[in-house]
Design a protein around this motif. Structure first.
Motif, PDB file in Angstrom:
ATOM      1  N   ASN A  96      -0.146  16.359  -5.501  1.00 10.45           N
ATOM      2  CA  ASN A  96      -0.121  17.603  -4.733  1.00 10.45           C
ATOM      3  C   ASN A  96      -0.706  17.480  -3.333  1.00 10.45           C
ATOM      4  O   ASN A  96      -0.888  18.479  -2.659  1.00 10.45           O
ATOM      5  CB  ASN A  96      -0.884  18.687  -5.491  1.00 10.45           C
ATOM      6  N   TYR A  97      -1.003  16.283  -2.883  1.00 10.87           N
ATOM      7  CA  TYR A  97      -1.572  16.101  -1.560  1.00 10.87           C
ATOM      8  C   TYR A  97      -0.485  16.241  -0.492  1.00 10.87           C
ATOM      9  O   TYR A  97       0.595  15.694  -0.630  1.00 10.87           O
ATOM     10  CB  TYR A  97      -2.203  14.714  -1.430  1.00 10.87           C
ATOM     11  N   PRO A  98      -0.786  16.944   0.586  1.00  7.98           N
ATOM     12  CA  PRO A  98       0.171  17.032   1.697  1.00  7.98           C
ATOM     13  C   PRO A  98      -0.086  15.942   2.740  1.00  7.98           C
ATOM     14  O   PRO A  98      -1.157  15.326   2.764  1.00  7.98           O
ATOM     15  CB  PRO A  98      -0.130  18.411   2.286  1.00  7.98           C
ATOM     16  N   ASN A  99       0.877  15.699   3.572  1.00  6.91           N
ATOM     17  CA  ASN A  99       0.720  14.857   4.757  1.00  6.91           C
ATOM     18  C   ASN A  99       0.276  13.420   4.471  1.00  6.91           C
ATOM     19  O   ASN A  99      -0.753  12.968   4.941  1.00  6.91           O
ATOM     20  CB  ASN A  99      -0.260  15.504   5.735  1.00  6.91           C
ATOM     21  N   TYR A 100       1.066  12.728   3.717  1.00  9.26           N
ATOM     22  CA  TYR A 100       0.772  11.326   3.456  1.00  9.26           C
ATOM     23  C   TYR A 100       2.039  10.498   3.633  1.00  9.26           C
ATOM     24  O   TYR A 100       3.129  11.028   3.752  1.00  9.26           O
ATOM     25  CB  TYR A 100       0.206  11.125   2.046  1.00  9.26           C
ATOM     26  N   GLU A 101       1.845   9.192   3.680  1.00 11.64           N
ATOM     27  CA  GLU A 101       2.972   8.275   3.748  1.00 11.64           C
ATOM     28  C   GLU A 101       2.779   7.206   2.678  1.00 11.64           C
ATOM     29  O   GLU A 101       1.646   6.918   2.283  1.00 11.64           O
ATOM     30  CB  GLU A 101       3.077   7.634   5.125  1.00 11.64           C
ATOM     31  N   ILE A 102       3.879   6.653   2.227  1.00  9.96           N
ATOM     32  CA  ILE A 102       3.840   5.564   1.260  1.00  9.96           C
ATOM     33  C   ILE A 102       4.414   4.333   1.963  1.00  9.96           C
ATOM     34  O   ILE A 102       5.572   4.331   2.376  1.00  9.96           O
ATOM     35  CB  ILE A 102       4.671   5.883   0.000  1.00  9.96           C
ATOM     36  N   ILE A 103       3.581   3.326   2.113  1.00 14.38           N
ATOM     37  CA  ILE A 103       4.012   2.079   2.739  1.00 14.38           C
ATOM     38  C   ILE A 103       4.103   1.028   1.644  1.00 14.38           C
ATOM     39  O   ILE A 103       3.105   0.733   0.980  1.00 14.38           O
ATOM     40  CB  ILE A 103       3.025   1.627   3.829  1.00 14.38           C
ATOM     41  N   ILE A 104       5.288   0.495   1.450  1.00 14.09           N
ATOM     42  CA  ILE A 104       5.500  -0.510   0.418  1.00 14.09           C
ATOM     43  C   ILE A 104       5.711  -1.847   1.110  1.00 14.09           C
ATOM     44  O   ILE A 104       6.613  -2.002   1.943  1.00 14.09           O
ATOM     45  CB  ILE A 104       6.698  -0.146  -0.469  1.00 14.09           C
ATOM     46  N   ILE A 105       4.855  -2.805   0.794  1.00 10.60           N
ATOM     47  CA  ILE A 105       4.904  -4.134   1.387  1.00 10.60           C
ATOM     48  C   ILE A 105       5.560  -5.079   0.387  1.00 10.60           C
ATOM     49  O   ILE A 105       5.004  -5.360  -0.668  1.00 10.60           O
ATOM     50  CB  ILE A 105       3.495  -4.658   1.735  1.00 10.60           C
ATOM     51  N   ASP A 106       6.755  -5.536   0.714  1.00 18.14           N
ATOM     52  CA  ASP A 106       7.480  -6.460  -0.167  1.00 18.14           C
ATOM     53  C   ASP A 106       7.222  -7.894   0.280  1.00 18.14           C
ATOM     54  O   ASP A 106       7.454  -8.241   1.426  1.00 18.14           O
ATOM     55  CB  ASP A 106       8.970  -6.157  -0.142  1.00 18.14           C
ATOM     56  N   ASP A 107       6.743  -8.707  -0.632  1.00 18.06           N
ATOM     57  CA  ASP A 107       6.382 -10.090  -0.330  1.00 18.06           C
ATOM     58  C   ASP A 107       7.497 -11.069  -0.696  1.00 18.06           C
ATOM     59  O   ASP A 107       7.245 -12.135  -1.238  1.00 18.06           O
ATOM     60  CB  ASP A 107       5.090 -10.448  -1.059  1.00 18.06           C
ATOM     61  N   GLY A 108       8.747 -10.671  -0.435  1.00 18.30           N
ATOM     62  CA  GLY A 108       9.863 -11.585  -0.640  1.00 18.30           C
ATOM     63  C   GLY A 108      10.545 -11.471  -1.994  1.00 18.30           C
ATOM     64  O   GLY A 108      10.986 -12.477  -2.547  1.00 18.30           O
ATOM     65  N   SER A 109      10.653 -10.275  -2.517  1.00 18.47           N
ATOM     66  CA  SER A 109      11.310 -10.081  -3.813  1.00 18.47           C
ATOM     67  C   SER A 109      12.737 -10.609  -3.788  1.00 18.47           C
ATOM     68  O   SER A 109      13.448 -10.467  -2.796  1.00 18.47           O
ATOM     69  CB  SER A 109      11.345  -8.595  -4.176  1.00 18.47           C
TER      70      SER A 109
END
Length: 66
Positions: free
Chosen positions: A28-41
């Motif tokens: 329920n938190y507002p104002n966030y971002e999700i950064i996904i770091i892919d290490d070469g999948s």
């Protein structure tokens, strides 16, 4: 304005990445971002993240090149 970032490192995570991202999105938190770091999948991880990112602009995929 972004209040905070959730950073998720992944490597060949196709079996659980969608559940992980959906869990973060259900908060329920507002104002966030999700950064996904892919290490070469080399599985379908990137495609699944891109699909979810098309539906939600707070999801960003960053790839690390080796």
């Amino acid at each position: 304005m972004i209040a905070f970032s959730v950073i998720i490192p992944v490597l060949n995570a196709e079996h659980y990445i969608e559940q992980c991202i959906c869990s973060v999105l259900s908060q329920n938190y507002p104002n966030y971002e999700i950064i996904i770091i892919d290490d070469g999948s080399d599985d379908r991880t990137k495609k699944l993240i891109q699909k979810l990112g098309e539906k939600n602009p707070c999801i960003m995929l960053k790839s690390i090149c080796h």
